[in-house]
Design a protein around this motif. Structure first.
Motif, PDB file in Angstrom:
ATOM      1  N   ILE A 184      52.058  36.204  35.606  1.00  0.00           N
ATOM      2  CA  ILE A 184      50.813  36.850  35.188  1.00  0.00           C
ATOM      3  C   ILE A 184      51.115  37.965  34.181  1.00  0.00           C
ATOM      4  N   HIS A 208      51.931  36.641  30.798  1.00  0.00           N
ATOM      5  CA  HIS A 208      50.746  36.083  30.144  1.00  0.00           C
ATOM      6  C   HIS A 208      49.964  37.164  29.386  1.00  0.00           C
ATOM      7  N   TYR A 209      49.867  38.356  29.987  1.00  0.00           N
ATOM      8  CA  TYR A 209      49.086  39.434  29.369  1.00  0.00           C
ATOM      9  C   TYR A 209      49.940  40.399  28.540  1.00  0.00           C
ATOM     10  N   TRP A 218      44.864  44.865  39.505  1.00  0.00           N
ATOM     11  CA  TRP A 218      44.317  44.245  40.730  1.00  0.00           C
ATOM     12  C   TRP A 218      43.538  45.271  41.546  1.00  0.00           C
ATOM     13  N   GLN A 241      40.186  46.160  39.638  1.00  0.00           N
ATOM     14  CA  GLN A 241      39.156  45.127  39.713  1.00  0.00           C
ATOM     15  C   GLN A 241      38.644  44.906  41.129  1.00  0.00           C
ATOM     16  N   GLU A 252      42.013  42.248  31.483  1.00  0.00           N
ATOM     17  CA  GLU A 252      41.345  41.912  32.747  1.00  0.00           C
ATOM     18  C   GLU A 252      41.998  40.685  33.363  1.00  0.00           C
ATOM     19  N   LEU A 253      42.212  40.733  34.671  1.00  0.00           N
ATOM     20  CA  LEU A 253      42.737  39.584  35.404  1.00  0.00           C
ATOM     21  C   LEU A 253      41.603  38.594  35.681  1.00  0.00           C
ATOM     22  N   THR A 254      41.951  37.325  35.762  1.00  0.00           N
ATOM     23  CA  THR A 254      40.966  36.310  36.123  1.00  0.00           C
ATOM     24  C   THR A 254      40.823  36.255  37.646  1.00  0.00           C
ATOM     25  N   LEU A 255      39.815  35.533  38.106  1.00  0.00           N
ATOM     26  CA  LEU A 255      39.643  35.351  39.551  1.00  0.00           C
ATOM     27  C   LEU A 255      40.856  34.656  40.158  1.00  0.00           C
ATOM     28  N   ASP A 256      41.443  33.719  39.423  1.00  0.00           N
ATOM     29  CA  ASP A 256      42.648  33.035  39.907  1.00  0.00           C
ATOM     30  C   ASP A 256      43.811  34.015  40.042  1.00  0.00           C
ATOM     31  N   ASP A 257      43.949  34.898  39.053  1.00  0.00           N
ATOM     32  CA  ASP A 257      45.001  35.927  39.120  1.00  0.00           C
ATOM     33  C   ASP A 257      44.819  36.790  40.368  1.00  0.00           C
ATOM     34  N   THR A 280      43.269  36.129  43.117  1.00  0.00           N
ATOM     35  CA  THR A 280      43.526  35.352  44.342  1.00  0.00           C
ATOM     36  C   THR A 280      45.015  35.213  44.597  1.00  0.00           C
TER      37      THR A 280
END
Length: 278
Positions: free
Chosen positions: A209, A212-213, A224, A227, A252-257, A259
């Protein structure tokens, strides 16, 4: 990236006052280390500093405040009542104010319930009076379980604005966080990075993660928290890390991130249990 994501976020507490969502913790730092760290933090954009009587570095925080060019109203200073002082609240507050060289603190917390002493309700009553007298702006608790908060609420009618608890990916504390949220009490995380990672920073999913960012594992974990509407106070005395920990408002993290990070929970405490610590 929008300007909205680039700046410090504030959370409004139930007393109407606003607290920065990222602050600097100074646990286990000497007065000299604390003064330097707080000075660096102010320059990096932090406005919230979290100390405590037992840290024995309120003087260092005070020195950094005094030398800062910031207006006092821009700062949010938190300190805490140590367990042996539950029956000497006013004296403890006055001592903290003297060391901090302040007329008031923005937030004052009962550090632990220390239930076997059975003094946290009377201590809370004294915090209410100190707030009425203007020595503290907001009052809250730390390491309290719902049963402790329910008792002070039943006996005084006054809710804490904050409950500061150990909270990180290894101890996500979803149940108490939801309970506090339902009560309108904001949750503040101590050891939000699990005391320097504790294996989290080397976890393959966190690294993936972060890559990726273009961020560090610490920044991903702090994002985390943000958010999840948690207030975080990462501790560091290293200038580069202090700056890095604040630079979390431009992605911003995604919902998958989220989780994936949620699934790291092991209900693993790195600090003491509130029912056992005196």
């Amino acid at each position: 990236m929008s300007n909205k994501l680039m700046t410090q976020k504030y959370i409004t507490m139930l007393d109407g006052k606003k607290i920065p969502q990222i602050g600097l913790g100074v646990w286990q730092a000497t007065n000299d280390e604390t003064e330097r760290a707080v000075t660096t933090a102010f320059e990096a954009g932090y406005r919230s500093i979290d100390t405590a009587t037992v840290y024995e570095n309120e003087k260092g925080v005070g020195a950094a405040i005094k030398s800062s060019v910031l207006n006092r109203k821009e700062m949010f200073i938190t300190t805490k009542l140590w367990n042996p002082e539950h029956n000497n609240v006013r004296g403890a507050i006055n001592k903290s104010l003297e060391l901090l060289e302040l007329d008031y603190v923005d937030s004052y917390l009962i550090h632990w319930p220390a239930p076997s002493q059975n003094l946290y309700v009377s201590a809370w009553e004294e915090l209410i009076r100190a707030q009425e007298d203007g020595l503290v702006r907001s009052i809250g608790v730390s390491n309290f379980l719902p049963e402790h908060i329910e008792r002070i609420l039943k006996e005084t009618g006054v809710k804490p604005t904050i409950n500061q608890i150990e909270l990180h990916p290894l101890l996500s504390q979803k149940e108490i966080t939801q309970w506090c949220t339902n009560q309108g009490i904001k949750v503040q995380a101590w050891s939000p990075l699990a005391q320097g990672g504790e294996g989290i920073f080397k976890h393959k999913d966190i690294i993936k993660i972060a890559n990726h960012y273009g961020k560090s594992p610490a920044q991903v974990v702090l994002r985390w928290h943000i958010q999840n509407n948690i207030i975080a106070i990462p501790k560091s005395v290293t200038p580069s890390r202090i700056i890095e920990n604040f630079n979390v408002f431009d992605f911003e993290l995604t919902l998958d991130d989220l989780t994936i990070i949620d699934n790291l929970n092991q209900n693993k405490r790195l600090g003491p249990h509130p029912l056992e610590f005196e």
